[in-house]
Every structure is written in C-alpha cells, then in structure tokens.
Design a protein around this motif. Structure first.
Motif, mmCIF file in Angstrom:
data_model
loop_
_atom_site.group_PDB
_atom_site.id
_atom_site.type_symbol
_atom_site.label_atom_id
_atom_site.label_comp_id
_atom_site.label_asym_id
_atom_site.label_seq_id
_atom_site.Cartn_x
_atom_site.Cartn_y
_atom_site.Cartn_z
ATOM 1 N N SER A 23 0.839 -1.202 0.000
ATOM 2 C CA SER A 23 0.000 0.000 0.000
ATOM 3 C C SER A 23 0.875 1.254 0.000
ATOM 4 N N ARG A 27 2.726 1.359 -3.861
ATOM 5 C CA ARG A 27 1.852 0.178 -3.876
ATOM 6 C C ARG A 27 2.055 -0.666 -5.139
ATOM 7 N N ARG A 45 0.469 -11.262 4.261
ATOM 8 C CA ARG A 45 -0.676 -11.392 5.170
ATOM 9 C C ARG A 45 -0.361 -10.765 6.529
ATOM 10 N N GLU A 48 0.002 -6.948 6.233
ATOM 11 C CA GLU A 48 -1.296 -6.266 6.178
ATOM 12 C C GLU A 48 -1.869 -6.080 7.575
ATOM 13 N N THR A 49 -1.780 -7.108 8.409
ATOM 14 C CA THR A 49 -2.250 -7.015 9.794
ATOM 15 C C THR A 49 -1.483 -5.944 10.557
ATOM 16 N N PHE A 51 0.291 -3.373 9.526
ATOM 17 C CA PHE A 51 0.095 -1.988 9.091
ATOM 18 C C PHE A 51 -1.340 -1.519 9.286
ATOM 19 N N ASN A 52 -2.265 -2.448 9.449
ATOM 20 C CA ASN A 52 -3.601 -2.056 9.916
ATOM 21 C C ASN A 52 -3.520 -1.582 11.361
ATOM 22 N N TRP A 53 -2.722 -2.277 12.158
ATOM 23 C CA TRP A 53 -2.512 -1.844 13.551
ATOM 24 C C TRP A 53 -1.888 -0.453 13.605
ATOM 25 N N MET A 55 -1.906 1.973 11.284
ATOM 26 C CA MET A 55 -2.463 2.880 10.281
ATOM 27 C C MET A 55 -2.435 4.352 10.693
ATOM 28 N N GLN A 56 -2.749 4.631 11.947
ATOM 29 C CA GLN A 56 -2.844 6.022 12.405
ATOM 30 C C GLN A 56 -1.490 6.597 12.839
ATOM 31 N N ARG A 80 4.145 4.418 3.068
ATOM 32 C CA ARG A 80 2.981 5.017 3.731
ATOM 33 C C ARG A 80 3.333 6.341 4.410
ATOM 34 N N LYS A 184 -1.288 -5.137 20.932
ATOM 35 C CA LYS A 184 -1.880 -6.086 19.988
ATOM 36 C C LYS A 184 -1.039 -7.352 19.953
#
Length: 199
Positions: A23, A27, A45, A48-49, A51-53, A55-56, A80, A184
């Motif tokens: 991303s 990307r 996989r 992705e997890t 960088f979702n954590w 994200m902010q 990012r 997390k």
C-alpha cells in the motif's frame, strides 16, 4: 556445457526472491531480495495485519528497522509516508540489496547501515530517537529480548514510541521492558506478532 561457477550464479538467481509493497505511494512495486541464511521476509498477510494496527501512526514517523533483511517492513512504512527509516542489516549481500532498492525507489529519507543490530544499539546515544521500531530477528537465535533491552536501556525510543516484535511462536514468553505496554497480539502459523507502546 556450463561450468560450475556459471551454474552456481544461475542457481543463486533462481533462489533470490521478491517482496511486494502492499500500500501507499509505492503500492504494487516489487523489490528483489537476496537469498541469504536466516532471512525470512514478513509475509504479505502479516504485513497487512501489522500496518492495519499502525495505520494512524505511520505518517511522519521516524522508523528503525532492526535485522532489516529484505527491508519489507521499513519500505512499507516509507511507502505510507513515514518521515524517515534507518535499516540495520549485517549481511553484506542483503545490505547491498537494500541500498539498491532505495535507489530504485529514489528514496532520500532511507539510511542503510551494514552492521550488527545489537552492536549498533549498544551505543549509548541520544543522537536519534525513533517513533516506530521493527524488531524481526532471525528465529531461534535469542536476539529479540537483547534487542528490546538495548532499545530501552540506551534510550532509542521517543515518547510513546511503538515497537513491533515478530518472533517464533514456540518461544517462551518474551520478557520485554516493564514500561512497554502490549497493545496487539496475533499468532500466524509459527510466527508470533506483538505490538508494544512505550509508557
């Protein structure tokens, strides 16, 4: 008939791999990775997890990628819009590939250090502190705890820094500094992923 050295070069090329940036501004870009012992790129996989954590918290962060290997985590952070990234990788081939990949992406905010992460972090310096640190060492070499301790002892972490740690799942409970809060956690096959925050 090919001689042995040319056959070996071909085999090494076959064994070399790629990582994909999933991303951000780069990307879909694929970057070559050297096949060196102990190098275990984080899967898409898991990335992705993670960088979702995060994200902010990526945008504008100063990032340290310990045991960088393929550089998959650090390059993803820069894609990012992290402010900067320092990559630590002691293998000369892997380190040279990291440098080549920064040139491919035309990055001016990435620093590649061909060095042992634990030696580098043993320096007692406040020259630079980091907002986000990736600790993803080769498995089964007892490196994660030492790295975490050095990050804390030598004050490499900025206020409220985030630390992502990726270790083998069978590892006995990882002892981290007492002022790190576990935010997390995820198990994916043989991999245990944890995100901490400095309190």
């Amino acid at each position: 008939m090919r001689n042995k050295s040319s056959q070996k070069q071909i085999n090494n090329k076959v064994n070399d791999g790629v990582i994909r940036i999933i991303s951000g501004q780069f990307r879909g870009r694929k970057l070559p990775v050297k096949d060196v012992q102990g190098l275990r790129p984080t899967t898409d996989r898991i990335k992705e997890t993670v960088f979702n954590w995060l994200m902010q918290d990526i945008h504008g962060a100063n990032v340290l990628d310990c045991f960088a290997g393929s550089g998959g985590l650090g390059f993803e952070a820069l894609s990012r819009f992290a402010n900067s990234a320092v990559f630590l990788e002691r293998d000369k081939l892997a380190s040279a590939q990291l440098k080549a990949n920064t040139e491919t992406l035309k990055l001016t905010n990435a620093q590649i250090n061909c060095t042992d992460s634990l030696v580098y972090l043993s320096q007692n310096t406040l020259q630079q502190q980091f907002d986000l640190v990736f600790v993803d060492p080769p498995f089964r070499q007892n490196l994660a705890k030492k790295c975490c301790d050095l990050l804390s002892e030598n004050e490499w972490l900025s206020k409220n820094a985030l630390i992502y740690v990726e270790v083998e799942n069978e590892l006995s409970p990882l002892q981290t500094p007492s002022n790190w809060l576990l935010l997390k956690e995820k198990v994916a096959g043989q991999v245990l992923c944890r995100l901490y925050q400095l309190q």
